[in-house]
Design a protein around this motif. Structure first.
Motif, PDB file in Angstrom:
ATOM      1  N   ALA A  55      14.418 -36.114 -11.782  1.00  0.00           N
ATOM      2  CA  ALA A  55      14.102 -35.685 -10.407  1.00  0.00           C
ATOM      3  C   ALA A  55      14.156 -34.171 -10.250  1.00  0.00           C
ATOM      4  CB  ALA A  55      15.027 -36.375  -9.414  1.00  0.00           C
ATOM      5  N   SER A  56      13.628 -33.435 -11.237  1.00  0.00           N
ATOM      6  CA  SER A  56      13.715 -31.979 -11.183  1.00  0.00           C
ATOM      7  C   SER A  56      12.357 -31.274 -11.199  1.00  0.00           C
ATOM      8  CB  SER A  56      14.565 -31.465 -12.344  1.00  0.00           C
ATOM      9  OG  SER A  56      13.938 -31.752 -13.576  1.00  0.00           O
ATOM     10  N   TRP A  57      11.284 -32.001 -11.403  1.00  0.00           N
ATOM     11  CA  TRP A  57       9.968 -31.371 -11.490  1.00  0.00           C
ATOM     12  C   TRP A  57       9.231 -31.504 -10.165  1.00  0.00           C
ATOM     13  CZ3 TRP A  57       7.524 -33.049 -16.819  1.00  0.00           C
ATOM     14  CH2 TRP A  57       8.394 -32.699 -17.841  1.00  0.00           C
ATOM     15  N   ASP A  58       8.513 -30.459  -9.790  1.00  0.00           N
ATOM     16  CA  ASP A  58       7.693 -30.480  -8.577  1.00  0.00           C
ATOM     17  C   ASP A  58       6.340 -31.143  -8.816  1.00  0.00           C
ATOM     18  OD1 ASP A  58       9.474 -29.029  -6.826  1.00  0.00           O
ATOM     19  OD2 ASP A  58       8.985 -27.241  -8.003  1.00  0.00           O
ATOM     20  N   ALA A  59       5.834 -31.047 -10.038  1.00  0.00           N
ATOM     21  CA  ALA A  59       4.503 -31.588 -10.326  1.00  0.00           C
ATOM     22  C   ALA A  59       4.373 -31.932 -11.794  1.00  0.00           C
ATOM     23  CB  ALA A  59       3.430 -30.570  -9.937  1.00  0.00           C
ATOM     24  N   VAL A  60       3.496 -32.887 -12.068  1.00  0.00           N
ATOM     25  CA  VAL A  60       3.106 -33.254 -13.429  1.00  0.00           C
ATOM     26  C   VAL A  60       1.587 -33.346 -13.430  1.00  0.00           C
ATOM     27  CG1 VAL A  60       3.113 -35.074 -15.185  1.00  0.00           C
ATOM     28  CG2 VAL A  60       5.223 -34.521 -13.972  1.00  0.00           C
ATOM     29  N   ALA A  61       0.950 -32.724 -14.407  1.00  0.00           N
ATOM     30  CA  ALA A  61      -0.498 -32.823 -14.573  1.00  0.00           C
ATOM     31  C   ALA A  61      -0.767 -33.460 -15.930  1.00  0.00           C
ATOM     32  CB  ALA A  61      -1.145 -31.448 -14.491  1.00  0.00           C
ATOM     33  N   ILE A  79       7.199 -40.373 -15.812  1.00  0.00           N
ATOM     34  CA  ILE A  79       6.704 -39.411 -14.822  1.00  0.00           C
ATOM     35  C   ILE A  79       7.432 -39.624 -13.503  1.00  0.00           C
ATOM     36  CG2 ILE A  79       4.679 -38.750 -13.462  1.00  0.00           C
ATOM     37  CD1 ILE A  79       3.031 -39.390 -16.086  1.00  0.00           C
ATOM     38  N   ALA A  80       7.639 -40.880 -13.122  1.00  0.00           N
ATOM     39  CA  ALA A  80       8.384 -41.177 -11.890  1.00  0.00           C
ATOM     40  C   ALA A  80       9.812 -40.648 -11.986  1.00  0.00           C
ATOM     41  CB  ALA A  80       8.394 -42.685 -11.631  1.00  0.00           C
ATOM     42  N   ARG A  81      10.423 -40.718 -13.167  1.00  0.00           N
ATOM     43  CA  ARG A  81      11.803 -40.262 -13.351  1.00  0.00           C
ATOM     44  C   ARG A  81      11.949 -38.754 -13.205  1.00  0.00           C
ATOM     45  NH1 ARG A  81      12.382 -43.991 -17.232  1.00  0.00           N
ATOM     46  NH2 ARG A  81      11.787 -42.585 -18.886  1.00  0.00           N
ATOM     47  N   VAL A  82      10.982 -37.982 -13.729  1.00  0.00           N
ATOM     48  CA  VAL A  82      11.156 -36.524 -13.740  1.00  0.00           C
ATOM     49  C   VAL A  82      10.718 -35.854 -12.439  1.00  0.00           C
ATOM     50  CG1 VAL A  82      11.002 -36.364 -16.248  1.00  0.00           C
ATOM     51  CG2 VAL A  82       8.932 -36.030 -14.866  1.00  0.00           C
ATOM     52  N   LEU A  83       9.878 -36.505 -11.648  1.00  0.00           N
ATOM     53  CA  LEU A  83       9.408 -35.890 -10.406  1.00  0.00           C
ATOM     54  C   LEU A  83      10.448 -35.991  -9.295  1.00  0.00           C
ATOM     55  CD1 LEU A  83       5.660 -36.911 -10.100  1.00  0.00           C
ATOM     56  CD2 LEU A  83       6.589 -34.602 -10.274  1.00  0.00           C
ATOM     57  N   ARG A 153     -11.202 -41.510 -14.630  1.00  0.00           N
ATOM     58  CA  ARG A 153     -10.481 -41.810 -13.395  1.00  0.00           C
ATOM     59  C   ARG A 153      -9.617 -40.602 -13.068  1.00  0.00           C
ATOM     60  NH1 ARG A 153     -10.787 -44.486  -8.929  1.00  0.00           N
ATOM     61  NH2 ARG A 153     -11.732 -46.096 -10.199  1.00  0.00           N
ATOM     62  N   PHE A 154      -9.804 -40.051 -11.897  1.00  0.00           N
ATOM     63  CA  PHE A 154      -8.965 -38.988 -11.378  1.00  0.00           C
ATOM     64  C   PHE A 154      -8.100 -39.581 -10.278  1.00  0.00           C
ATOM     65  CE2 PHE A 154      -8.166 -36.291  -7.733  1.00  0.00           C
ATOM     66  CZ  PHE A 154      -7.449 -35.256  -8.306  1.00  0.00           C
ATOM     67  N   PHE A 155      -6.834 -39.176 -10.228  1.00  0.00           N
ATOM     68  CA  PHE A 155      -6.026 -39.519  -9.065  1.00  0.00           C
ATOM     69  C   PHE A 155      -4.964 -38.453  -8.844  1.00  0.00           C
ATOM     70  CE2 PHE A 155      -3.721 -41.706 -12.466  1.00  0.00           C
ATOM     71  CZ  PHE A 155      -2.395 -41.389 -12.205  1.00  0.00           C
ATOM     72  N   ALA A 156      -4.567 -38.344  -7.589  1.00  0.00           N
ATOM     73  CA  ALA A 156      -3.434 -37.512  -7.189  1.00  0.00           C
ATOM     74  C   ALA A 156      -2.484 -38.436  -6.454  1.00  0.00           C
ATOM     75  CB  ALA A 156      -3.889 -36.372  -6.287  1.00  0.00           C
ATOM     76  N   ALA A 157      -1.207 -38.362  -6.797  1.00  0.00           N
ATOM     77  CA  ALA A 157      -0.212 -39.254  -6.198  1.00  0.00           C
ATOM     78  C   ALA A 157       1.055 -38.473  -5.882  1.00  0.00           C
ATOM     79  CB  ALA A 157       0.102 -40.402  -7.146  1.00  0.00           C
ATOM     80  N   ARG A 158       1.725 -38.867  -4.829  1.00  0.00           N
ATOM     81  CA  ARG A 158       2.983 -38.240  -4.414  1.00  0.00           C
ATOM     82  C   ARG A 158       4.129 -39.215  -4.654  1.00  0.00           C
ATOM     83  NH1 ARG A 158       1.856 -36.670   0.528  1.00  0.00           N
ATOM     84  NH2 ARG A 158       1.496 -34.538  -0.103  1.00  0.00           N
ATOM     85  N   ARG A 159       5.210 -38.697  -5.227  1.00  0.00           N
ATOM     86  CA  ARG A 159       6.417 -39.504  -5.472  1.00  0.00           C
ATOM     87  C   ARG A 159       7.097 -39.768  -4.130  1.00  0.00           C
ATOM     88  NH1 ARG A 159       9.365 -42.974  -7.374  1.00  0.00           N
ATOM     89  NH2 ARG A 159      11.132 -42.557  -8.725  1.00  0.00           N
ATOM     90  N   THR A 160       7.214 -41.048  -3.784  1.00  0.00           N
ATOM     91  CA  THR A 160       7.774 -41.396  -2.478  1.00  0.00           C
ATOM     92  C   THR A 160       9.195 -41.914  -2.564  1.00  0.00           C
ATOM     93  OG1 THR A 160       6.842 -43.617  -2.645  1.00  0.00           O
ATOM     94  CG2 THR A 160       5.529 -41.945  -1.485  1.00  0.00           C
TER      95      THR A 160
END
Length: 170
Positions: A55-61, A79-83, A153-160
């Protein structure tokens, strides 16, 4: 960069042409203040498992990444863990699943469709903000007689928050 590829060439001069790179040369483009971005040399799975990154990253590309992972379910979970909550994941690429047949037979990792991928992303604690399909060439020589093009496939998602149900990887 095309000097060693002699197949599907229109003219011999195409093999030794110059190639322009976008942007300013590095020595001229230095920002006044250092950017708050780090590149880390490690395997993605190792970084995601490290508690220091939880839970320390602001973004992952990720670009042309998910279908090349050893286990797409573990990668989504990582990815869910680090965001951080509210962190953004932006991804694009095909779903080719390199070596998927051998992996699937060895460890039961499924090849998934794009709609299933988005469902897994949502169930892993993300809100999909945007999703689309676009054409992308890969290792492309614009003067070649042959090109590889993927419908990506492109997507943008926000960790909720936390994934619904339990973690995919235990």
């Amino acid at each position: 960069p095309f000097a060693h590829e002699s197949s599907n060439v229109q003219a011999a001069a195409n093999l030794s042409r110059s190639v322009d790179l976008p942007g300013e040369p590095g020595w001229r483009a230095r920002p006044e203040k250092p950017l708050a971005m780090r590149l880390l040399a490690s395997s993605f799975e190792t970084l995601c498992a490290d508690a220091a990154h939880a839970a320390s990253w602001d973004a992952v590309a990720t670009c042309f990444f998910l279908d090349a992972c050893a286990n797409v379910l573990e990668s989504i979970d990582g990815i869910a863990r680090v965001l951080k909550p509210g962190g953004v994941w932006v991804s694009t690429g095909p779903l080719l699943f390199h070596h998927a047949k051998a992996r699937s037979e060895a460890c039961g990792v499924p090849k998934i469709c794009a709609d299933e991928l988005l469902l897994l992303v949502e169930r892993s604690g993300f809100e999909v903000l945007e999703s689309s399909v676009h054409a992308a060439t890969y290792c492309d020589d614009p003067l070649s007689m042959c090109r590889a093009e993927y419908q990506c496939r492109f997507f943008a998602a926000r960790r909720t928050g936390d994934p619904t149900g339990s973690s995919w990887t235990g």
